[in-house]
Design a protein around this motif. Structure first.
Motif, short mmCIF file in Angstrom:
data_model
loop_
_atom_site.label_atom_id
_atom_site.label_comp_id
_atom_site.label_asym_id
_atom_site.label_seq_id
_atom_site.Cartn_x
_atom_site.Cartn_y
_atom_site.Cartn_z
N SER A 207 -4.27 -5.51 -0.47
CA SER A 207 -3.42 -5.23 -1.63
C SER A 207 -2.25 -4.33 -1.21
O SER A 207 -2.23 -3.80 -0.10
N CYS A 230 0.14 -0.83 2.50
CA CYS A 230 -0.82 -1.86 2.09
C CYS A 230 -2.24 -1.40 2.38
O CYS A 230 -2.47 -0.69 3.37
N THR A 288 -2.27 -6.72 -6.48
CA THR A 288 -2.69 -7.91 -5.73
C THR A 288 -1.51 -8.88 -5.58
O THR A 288 -0.48 -8.73 -6.24
N ARG A 289 -1.74 -9.87 -4.74
CA ARG A 289 -0.64 -10.78 -4.34
C ARG A 289 -0.96 -12.20 -4.77
O ARG A 289 -2.08 -12.66 -4.64
N TYR A 304 3.59 -9.38 -6.61
CA TYR A 304 2.57 -8.33 -6.50
C TYR A 304 2.47 -7.61 -7.84
O TYR A 304 3.48 -7.14 -8.36
#
Ligand SMILES: NC(=O)C1=CN([C@@H]2O[C@H](COP(=O)(O)OP(=O)(O)OC[C@H]3O[C@@H](n4cnc5c(N)ncnc54)[C@H](O)[C@@H]3O)[C@@H](O)[C@H]2O)C=CC1
Ligand SMILES: [Mg+2]
Length: 319
Positions: A207, A230, A288-289, A304
């Motif tokens: 994340s 990250c 989150t992506r 994101y």
């Protein structure tokens, strides 16, 4: 897509008085093609560029497409450019973008003397602009930020976090391994790559945790710096750190990093964020992506944000 204009349209775009040294053009009375984007008309004694009109009403000129460029001297170029500018003004063009190959950089001074300014440079060319529209220039600037990415590699089993001390700066200060993003590289990929290059640890993106924006950054040549951290999951544990970049590297208890004084404020804050996430659930701290197709280009991009529950993603039965 820029519109490619026909030869006749730009016939007078760039002209210079024909000189005897261009002997291969002295015979024949037809237009000879002399490379993509450029035509030579012996009768008119001009060289014409295939200018490109963009959707905003500006004109792009690529000098690399001009044949005999090596033999064109700066004074001839300047006269030709001046005439072309007059023409573009009369046609209501709003701006000129002039792309100059590095080996033809002698034309930069000629263009600058007519009011052109640098817009940006790549390794093999520079781009200059001239605003022709009303009022101050509305042309967008070039890149404004550099992007640095670090990886906070947290092992949930041992509750240890991977930290380094820089060799060249911030000596004796613990920080997360990281570095600058390559052109076209995703944020998570930068974090994983930099962590591996600096520490030998393999990891996976989990994340995005934080974004720092800082202006007038000396490390960014006076431009703005985005520093993104990250959360990564370790896939290997044996450290083999880069001696050029780091003087120390270790797996540290997260709580020790939280308490450490010889660390940067951003590292300390993110260590506390990780402590909170590890106790209360990472969904509390993770951005989150997800990948989406871009509407206009058909390319893909990453978005994101905090996790969105599945029923909110589909909105099925929600109204
Ligand atoms: N707050 C923090 O904890 C820290 C944040 N950062 C951020 O990390 C990012 C950059 O990370 P880095 O590890 O520096 O990048 P990096 O890991 O890509 O390393 C850059 C390399 O370039 C070299 N270098 C830089 N300038 C140079 C120059 N003028 N001449 C010769 N070599 C040069 C460095 O020595 C290093 O080897 C930036 O976004 C920066 O703001 C960096 C350090 C600490
Ligand atoms: Mg680095």
């Amino acid at each position: 897509m820029p519109q490619l204009l026909n030869w006749g349209y730009w016939r007078a775009a760039l002209a210079w008085t024909r000189r005897p040294r261009f002997s291969r053009f002295t015979t024949g009375h037809h237009r000879a093609s002399c490379g993509p984007g450029c035509s030579w008309d012996p009768r008119a004694r001009v060289i014409s560029l295939q200018g490109e009109l963009d959707r905003f009403g500006g004109v792009s000129v690529h000098l690399a497409r001009l044949a005999e460029l090596d033999r064109l001297d700066s004074a001839d170029f300047q006269r030709g450019l001046q005439a072309a500018i007059q023409q573009w003004r009369s046609e209501g063009r709003i701006a000129v973008w002039l792309h100059i190959p590095i080996l033809q950089s002698r034309f930069i001074a000629s263009a600058a003397s007519l009011g052109f300014c640098f817009h940006h440079a790549e390794s093999d060319s520079s781009t200059l602009t001239l605003w022709l529209g009303e009022g101050p220039s509305r042309l967008p600037g070039y890149a404004t930020h550099q992007v640095g990415v670090a990886g906070a590699v947290f092992d949930e089993n041992t509750r240890k976090i991977l930290v380094v001390q820089d060799r060249n700066k911030l000596k004796n200060m613990w920080k997360f391994p990281g570095g600058l993003s390559e052109p076209g590289e995703d944020i998570g990929d930068t974090a994983v790559r930099e962590v591996f290059e600096e520490t030998g640890i393999k990891s996976e993106f989990r994340s995005l945790l934080s974004i720092r924006q800082q202006h007038i950054n000396p490390g960014a040549f006076g431009k703005s710096d985005m520093y993104i951290i990250c959360r990564l999951k370790p896939c290997s544990f044996t450290i083999n750190f880069c001696q050029h970049e780091c003087i120390r590297c270790e797996w540290m208890d997260l709580i020790d990093l939280v308490r450490a004084e010889n660390t940067t404020p951003i590292t300390s804050r993110v260590a506390r964020l990780l402590l909170y996430g590890s106790r209360e659930g990472f969904d509390k701290i993770d951005l989150t992506r997800e990948e989406f197709p871009a509407v206009y280009t058909g390319l893909f991009y990453k978005l994101y944000h905090k996790e969105l529950p599945e029923n909110y993603k589909t909105m099925a039965g929600m109204y």
